[in-house]
Each structure stands twice: as structure tokens, then as C-alpha cells.
Design an enzyme around this catalytic site. Structure first.
Site, mmCIF file in Angstrom:
data_model
loop_
_atom_site.group_PDB
_atom_site.id
_atom_site.type_symbol
_atom_site.label_atom_id
_atom_site.label_comp_id
_atom_site.label_asym_id
_atom_site.label_seq_id
_atom_site.Cartn_x
_atom_site.Cartn_y
_atom_site.Cartn_z
ATOM 1 N N GLU A 81 45.971 34.624 43.702
ATOM 2 C CA GLU A 81 44.950 35.060 44.654
ATOM 3 C C GLU A 81 45.393 34.829 46.093
ATOM 4 O O GLU A 81 46.353 34.101 46.356
ATOM 5 C CB GLU A 81 43.641 34.312 44.391
ATOM 6 C CG GLU A 81 43.020 34.675 43.066
ATOM 7 C CD GLU A 81 41.691 34.004 42.816
ATOM 8 O OE1 GLU A 81 41.028 34.395 41.851
ATOM 9 O OE2 GLU A 81 41.311 33.079 43.570
ATOM 10 N N GLU A 108 48.605 40.829 34.893
ATOM 11 C CA GLU A 108 49.253 41.919 34.162
ATOM 12 C C GLU A 108 50.347 42.573 35.006
ATOM 13 O O GLU A 108 51.461 42.812 34.532
ATOM 14 C CB GLU A 108 48.221 42.980 33.748
ATOM 15 C CG GLU A 108 47.134 42.446 32.835
ATOM 16 C CD GLU A 108 45.902 41.924 33.572
ATOM 17 O OE1 GLU A 108 44.804 41.993 32.997
ATOM 18 O OE2 GLU A 108 46.026 41.454 34.721
#
Length: 168
Positions: free
Chosen positions: A78, A89
Site C-alpha cells: 500500500e 496478484e
């Protein structure tokens, strides 16, 4: 004045560690074995612990099987500027491409939710670009719930190169 004698330099070893090779069977087209899918899940669970998620506290781990037979793992990273966040992913797919794979044959995603969580739209589109066909995607949570779907189930009308002029 002394002259230096030129000598051949010894070959340098690569500084980066090689990704873990999944040696149970050679990569082949078709559905990966249940054992290989379990190894993907184990890798996704392990890398999830390394996620950098100070804002959402939503730690995600993902692992993909490259067409070279190796498993590549990634976690979410993040950023306080939310648009710069990197999903697990896409991180795993980036690892695969950076280390030599050209296609993704299968994936596993682990997220801390009450039920297994599918990849976001951006990640699904990335799978559409790199997937070798309608790949299986194993979704799971840390409590042990799991669901195996295929890319076509999650993104039935995907945009791919067949829509681009001259790229069929």
C-alpha cells in the site's frame, strides 16, 4: 613504467536468488495438478505475512505458476497515495515476468475475509493479458475456506489483444 597484464575476469554470479522451482512435474498445458495448486496456496499464505498494508490492514498474498514451471509469490504493497498501491496478484505476475516466465498457468490468492475474495478488476485484466487460456484461480482465506474458479468465471468478457487491429 610497469605495465599491467590483462587477465580474464572470473564470471560473476548473479546476486539475486533464483525463484523456487516447482519440480514435481514439468509444466504442461491443461489444469495443474492438485499438489501444484496446494503449493501455490502455501506460497500465497506465506507471502501474505510480508504484505505492507498499514492503511487497510487487508493483507493479501498471491502466487502464480509461470510457464517455466516456477512459482512466483507477491503481496500487496500500500501507499498513502492510494492510487499507487500494488495488489498482490500483479506483484506476483510482475515477479514471474521479471524472472523469465512469459505466461501464467494458474494462481492462488489469500485474503483476510469472511469468504474467499476474488482479484480486483485491474488484476483480472492483468491475468487476461498474461494467462495461458482460462486458468484456474484458487481463492482462499486464512481460516481455510477456499473456492476454485477460472479466469473466465471472474472476467467472462475480457479485453485482450484479439480486439486490437492486426493483433489477433
Amino acid at each position: 613504467m610497469a605495465t599491467r597484464k590483462k587477465t580474464a575476469a572470473a564470471p560473476r554470479r548473479k546476486a539475486t536468488a533464483a525463484p523456487r522451482r516447482d519440480t514435481a512435474t514439468k509444466p504442461r498445458p491443461g489444469k495443474p495438478s492438485p499438489a501444484r495448486m496446494e503449493r501455490l496456496l502455501t506460497s500465497a499464505l506465506a507471502v501474505r505475512q510480508r504484505a505492507y498494508a498499514p492503511y487497510s490492514k487487508f493483507q493479501v498474498g498471491a502466487a502464480v505458476l509461470g510457464d517455466d514451471g516456477r512459482i512466483y509469490a507477491g503481496c500487496n504493497v500500500e501507499n498513502s497515495s492510494y492510487g499507487l498501491c500494488l495488489c498482490a496478484e500483479r506483484n506476483a505476475m510482475g515477479q514471474a515476468i521479471a524472472r523469465g516466465a512469459t505466461k501464467v498457468l494458474a494462481a492462488a490468492v489469500v485474503a483476510p475475509s469472511a469468504r474467499p475474495t476474488p482479484p480486483c478488476g485491474m488484476c483480472l485484466q492483468s491475468f487476461a493479458e498474461l494467462a495461458e487460456g482460462d486458468i484456474p484461480i484458487l481463492l482462499a482465506n486464512p481460516q481455510g475456506d477456499r473456492e476454485e474458479l477460472h479466469l473466465g468465471d471472474l472476467l467472462p468478457h475480457r479485453f485482450d489483444r484479439s480486439y486490437l487491429p492486426g493483433k489477433r
